[in-house]
Design a protein around this motif. Structure first.
Motif, PDB file in Angstrom:
ATOM      1  N   UNK A 134       0.874  -1.167   0.000  1.00  0.00           N
ATOM      2  CA  UNK A 134       0.000   0.000   0.000  1.00  0.00           C
ATOM      3  C   UNK A 134       0.912   1.218   0.000  1.00  0.00           C
ATOM      4  N   UNK A 135       0.834   2.014  -1.071  1.00  0.00           N
ATOM      5  CA  UNK A 135       1.706   3.200  -1.189  1.00  0.00           C
ATOM      6  C   UNK A 135       0.865   4.436  -0.889  1.00  0.00           C
ATOM      7  N   UNK A 136       1.276   5.232   0.088  1.00  0.00           N
ATOM      8  CA  UNK A 136       0.465   6.374   0.514  1.00  0.00           C
ATOM      9  C   UNK A 136       1.342   7.623   0.641  1.00  0.00           C
ATOM     10  N   UNK A 137       0.691   8.776   0.819  1.00  0.00           N
ATOM     11  CA  UNK A 137       1.464  10.006   1.046  1.00  0.00           C
ATOM     12  C   UNK A 137       2.196   9.965   2.384  1.00  0.00           C
ATOM     13  N   UNK A 138       1.901   8.970   3.219  1.00  0.00           N
ATOM     14  CA  UNK A 138       2.585   8.824   4.511  1.00  0.00           C
ATOM     15  C   UNK A 138       3.709   7.792   4.466  1.00  0.00           C
ATOM     16  N   UNK A 139       3.821   7.071   3.353  1.00  0.00           N
ATOM     17  CA  UNK A 139       4.838   6.036   3.243  1.00  0.00           C
ATOM     18  C   UNK A 139       4.210   4.721   2.811  1.00  0.00           C
ATOM     19  N   UNK A 140       5.026   3.695   2.800  1.00  0.00           N
ATOM     20  CA  UNK A 140       4.583   2.390   2.288  1.00  0.00           C
ATOM     21  C   UNK A 140       4.225   1.435   3.428  1.00  0.00           C
ATOM     22  N   UNK A 141       3.209   0.600   3.168  1.00  0.00           N
ATOM     23  CA  UNK A 141       2.857  -0.464   4.114  1.00  0.00           C
ATOM     24  C   UNK A 141       2.792  -1.771   3.320  1.00  0.00           C
ATOM     25  N   UNK A 142       3.807  -2.636   3.442  1.00  0.00           N
ATOM     26  CA  UNK A 142       3.728  -3.946   2.788  1.00  0.00           C
ATOM     27  C   UNK A 142       2.611  -4.765   3.420  1.00  0.00           C
ATOM     28  N   UNK A 143       1.860  -5.522   2.595  1.00  0.00           N
ATOM     29  CA  UNK A 143       0.767  -6.321   3.150  1.00  0.00           C
ATOM     30  C   UNK A 143       0.785  -7.729   2.575  1.00  0.00           C
ATOM     31  N   UNK A 144       0.117  -8.623   3.291  1.00  0.00           N
ATOM     32  CA  UNK A 144       0.044 -10.027   2.885  1.00  0.00           C
ATOM     33  C   UNK A 144      -1.242 -10.627   3.428  1.00  0.00           C
ATOM     34  N   UNK A 145      -1.408 -11.913   3.190  1.00  0.00           N
ATOM     35  CA  UNK A 145      -2.598 -12.638   3.643  1.00  0.00           C
ATOM     36  C   UNK A 145      -2.838 -12.414   5.143  1.00  0.00           C
ATOM     37  N   UNK A 146      -4.046 -12.017   5.474  1.00  0.00           N
ATOM     38  CA  UNK A 146      -4.406 -11.847   6.881  1.00  0.00           C
ATOM     39  C   UNK A 146      -4.271 -10.435   7.410  1.00  0.00           C
ATOM     40  N   UNK A 147      -3.801  -9.518   6.576  1.00  0.00           N
ATOM     41  CA  UNK A 147      -3.607  -8.143   7.067  1.00  0.00           C
ATOM     42  C   UNK A 147      -4.900  -7.333   6.979  1.00  0.00           C
ATOM     43  N   UNK A 148      -5.150  -6.594   8.037  1.00  0.00           N
ATOM     44  CA  UNK A 148      -6.104  -5.489   7.966  1.00  0.00           C
ATOM     45  C   UNK A 148      -5.302  -4.245   7.576  1.00  0.00           C
ATOM     46  N   UNK A 149      -5.787  -3.492   6.601  1.00  0.00           N
ATOM     47  CA  UNK A 149      -5.206  -2.178   6.306  1.00  0.00           C
ATOM     48  C   UNK A 149      -6.260  -1.146   6.692  1.00  0.00           C
ATOM     49  N   UNK A 150      -5.902  -0.234   7.592  1.00  0.00           N
ATOM     50  CA  UNK A 150      -6.817   0.816   8.037  1.00  0.00           C
ATOM     51  C   UNK A 150      -6.347   2.133   7.415  1.00  0.00           C
ATOM     52  N   UNK A 157      -3.719   7.411  -1.859  1.00  0.00           N
ATOM     53  CA  UNK A 157      -2.931   6.189  -1.966  1.00  0.00           C
ATOM     54  C   UNK A 157      -2.998   5.533  -3.325  1.00  0.00           C
ATOM     55  N   UNK A 158      -2.043   4.649  -3.534  1.00  0.00           N
ATOM     56  CA  UNK A 158      -2.055   3.695  -4.639  1.00  0.00           C
ATOM     57  C   UNK A 158      -1.815   2.324  -4.015  1.00  0.00           C
ATOM     58  N   UNK A 159      -2.090   1.271  -4.792  1.00  0.00           N
ATOM     59  CA  UNK A 159      -1.849  -0.067  -4.246  1.00  0.00           C
ATOM     60  C   UNK A 159      -1.156  -0.916  -5.314  1.00  0.00           C
ATOM     61  N   UNK A 160      -0.101  -1.580  -4.916  1.00  0.00           N
ATOM     62  CA  UNK A 160       0.644  -2.478  -5.812  1.00  0.00           C
ATOM     63  C   UNK A 160       0.412  -3.918  -5.366  1.00  0.00           C
ATOM     64  N   UNK A 204       3.534   3.124   8.476  1.00  0.00           N
ATOM     65  CA  UNK A 204       4.088   3.544   7.183  1.00  0.00           C
ATOM     66  C   UNK A 204       5.604   3.738   7.273  1.00  0.00           C
ATOM     67  N   UNK A 205       6.290   3.354   6.217  1.00  0.00           N
ATOM     68  CA  UNK A 205       7.751   3.464   6.178  1.00  0.00           C
ATOM     69  C   UNK A 205       8.179   3.861   4.760  1.00  0.00           C
ATOM     70  N   UNK A 206       9.472   4.130   4.595  1.00  0.00           N
ATOM     71  CA  UNK A 206      10.057   4.393   3.263  1.00  0.00           C
ATOM     72  C   UNK A 206       9.255   5.444   2.488  1.00  0.00           C
ATOM     73  N   UNK A 207       9.102   6.619   3.083  1.00  0.00           N
ATOM     74  CA  UNK A 207       8.355   7.712   2.455  1.00  0.00           C
ATOM     75  C   UNK A 207       8.865   7.971   1.036  1.00  0.00           C
ATOM     76  N   UNK A 208       7.915   8.045   0.092  1.00  0.00           N
ATOM     77  CA  UNK A 208       8.271   8.334  -1.299  1.00  0.00           C
ATOM     78  C   UNK A 208       8.029   9.823  -1.566  1.00  0.00           C
ATOM     79  N   UNK A 209       8.991  10.496  -2.171  1.00  0.00           N
ATOM     80  CA  UNK A 209       8.849  11.917  -2.466  1.00  0.00           C
ATOM     81  C   UNK A 209       9.212  12.172  -3.925  1.00  0.00           C
ATOM     82  N   UNK A 210       8.215  12.661  -4.682  1.00  0.00           N
ATOM     83  CA  UNK A 210       8.433  13.003  -6.093  1.00  0.00           C
ATOM     84  C   UNK A 210       8.081  14.474  -6.283  1.00  0.00           C
ATOM     85  N   UNK A 211       8.963  15.215  -6.923  1.00  0.00           N
ATOM     86  CA  UNK A 211       8.760  16.674  -7.010  1.00  0.00           C
ATOM     87  C   UNK A 211       8.395  17.130  -8.413  1.00  0.00           C
TER      88      UNK A 211
END
Ligand SMILES: [Fe+2]
Length: 386
Positions: A134-150, A157-160, A204-211
């Motif tokens: 899950x890629x968000x303006x706050x950073x990335x949250x890797x997810x897998x089976x069984x995860x709740x994303x709030x 956001x975007x989702x990969x 969230x981790x690994x904040x992405x910044x594009x200018x």
């Protein structure tokens, strides 16, 4: 999320001059969901976050209601929903009221052509199949089976996805989704009797910044309409943020079950709450250990709430004939309980491998046209002896 968190670079004092390498000021944004009163974060954008260039299209995506008032228990076979390429088009709202839209989605492709935000609702995405980021303006949250994303309302956001095999059970909540208040102390720290603690969260981790100042498509869901807007500048242009309002993940596999000598009531499974419904996790656990205990639940008269169960994995001990991806609705107004044979079957068993997500709403749910296509037709008769 009552934990202070931060990513990237922020000035030492809020609301003070903070400049880009070229000397221009960064654009500060306060981001909260309950006016200036609830949890909030302060974000620092490279560009102004307000540069709408065009509004090109608005599409009604509100649920189509098939049964507004009813008293029929339903079993929906959600895996019958066709996978679709697009993350938003794949969403099928099934059970809805003015507080929450509950549905499923089987998106095949990552979101790459646009950014998305839900302006109305906090989103809970439960990942039944698939993995990704899950890629968000706050950073990335890797997810897998069984995860709740709030995902609090307003988060861009975007989702990969790692593959095309994805199944999501979701709730769009029109009031904020919080952790249960009874598990927090007066400072917000999770207490010792909480079934999970702060270490279990995926922050969230690994904040992405594009200018870049290119045009970018943003889809904003508001009042049941999906608005497509062109923004100037990349929405993922945050260089740093801090605060309490941000998306996070939590794995159902990290929910520690609360057990006892005799049957424990459903609130022990509670994982999240809102002012209008609760979300509970049924996880593998040891059964009750009183020598005369009955592990199956007693019949209960849910006179004031609708109960939605989403079956994830394992044998659900109190039900006959349910499979992963099935959804049962036990509406308010009539009691429900174990299926015939389930009570005797449960006696003497040591534990359960069941995995399920339950949503109990305090107001009745309407059934959508999408849901009627998944309805097995006669689940409401399944408590009869023959
Ligand atoms: Fe129940």
């Amino acid at each position: 999320m009552p934990i202070y968190h931060k990513q990237g670079n922020i000035p030492p004092k809020r609301h003070t001059q903070f400049r880009r390498p070229d000397g221009e000021l960064y654009s500060e944004q306060l981001f909260g969901t309950i006016g200036f009163d609830g949890m909030s974060s302060l974000l620092y954008h490279h560009n102004r976050p307000t540069m709408v260039k065009d509004i090109i299209k608005s599409t009604d995506v509100s649920p189509k209601i098939a049964m507004e008032k009813h008293i029929r228990s339903l079993k929906l076979v959600s895996f019958k929903t066709e996978p679709k390429d697009d993350f938003l088009e794949a969403r099928e709202p099934l059970l809805v009221n003015n507080d929450v839209h509950i549905g499923v989605a089987a998106p095949k492709l990552s979101m790459t052509e646009y950014f998305y935000k839900n302006a109305d609702a906090d989103e809970m995405l439960f990942i039944h199949k698939g993995s990704g980021v899950l890629r968000t303006i706050f950073g990335k949250i890797p997810f897998e089976y069984g995860d709740y994303l709030i995902i609090p309302r307003g988060v861009i956001y975007q989702i990969d996805f790692d593959s095309t095999e994805n199944r999501i059970f979701y709730a769009e909540s029109f009031t904020p989704i919080y952790t249960p208040k009874r598990y927090r102390n007066w400072f917000g720290q999770l207490l010792e009797h909480s079934p999970y603690c702060e270490r279990d969260y995926k922050l969230p981790q690994d904040l992405e910044t594009y200018t870049d100042m290119d045009e970018h498509l943003m889809k904003v869901k508001k009042q049941g309409v999906l608005h497509e807007m062109v923004y100037e500048g990349n929405p993922f242009d945050v260089v740093g943020w801090d605060g309490y309002n941000y998306p996070y993940g939590f794995s159902i596999h990290n929910f520690e079950p609360i057990t006892g000598r005799i049957h424990q009531p459903p609130p022990v499974h509670q994982t999240f709450e809102t002012s209008a419904f609760v979300i509970c996790s049924f996880v593998p656990r040891l059964y009750d250990y009183h020598p005369k205990s009955i592990p199956a639940p007693y019949n209960h008269s849910n006179i004031d709430s609708d109960e939605v169960l989403y079956y994830v994995d394992g044998d659900f001990m109190s039900r006959n004939g349910v499979a992963p991806g099935n959804i049962s609705l036990h509406p308010a107004g009539i009691p429900h309980g174990p299926h015939p044979g389930a009570v005797e079957r449960s006696i003497g068993q040591q534990g359960s491998e069941e995995l399920a997500v339950m949503i109990d709403t305090f107001k009745p749910l309407m059934v959508t046209e999408n849901a009627m296509k998944l309805d097995d037709g006669d689940y409401y008769k399944s408590w009869l002896n023959s």
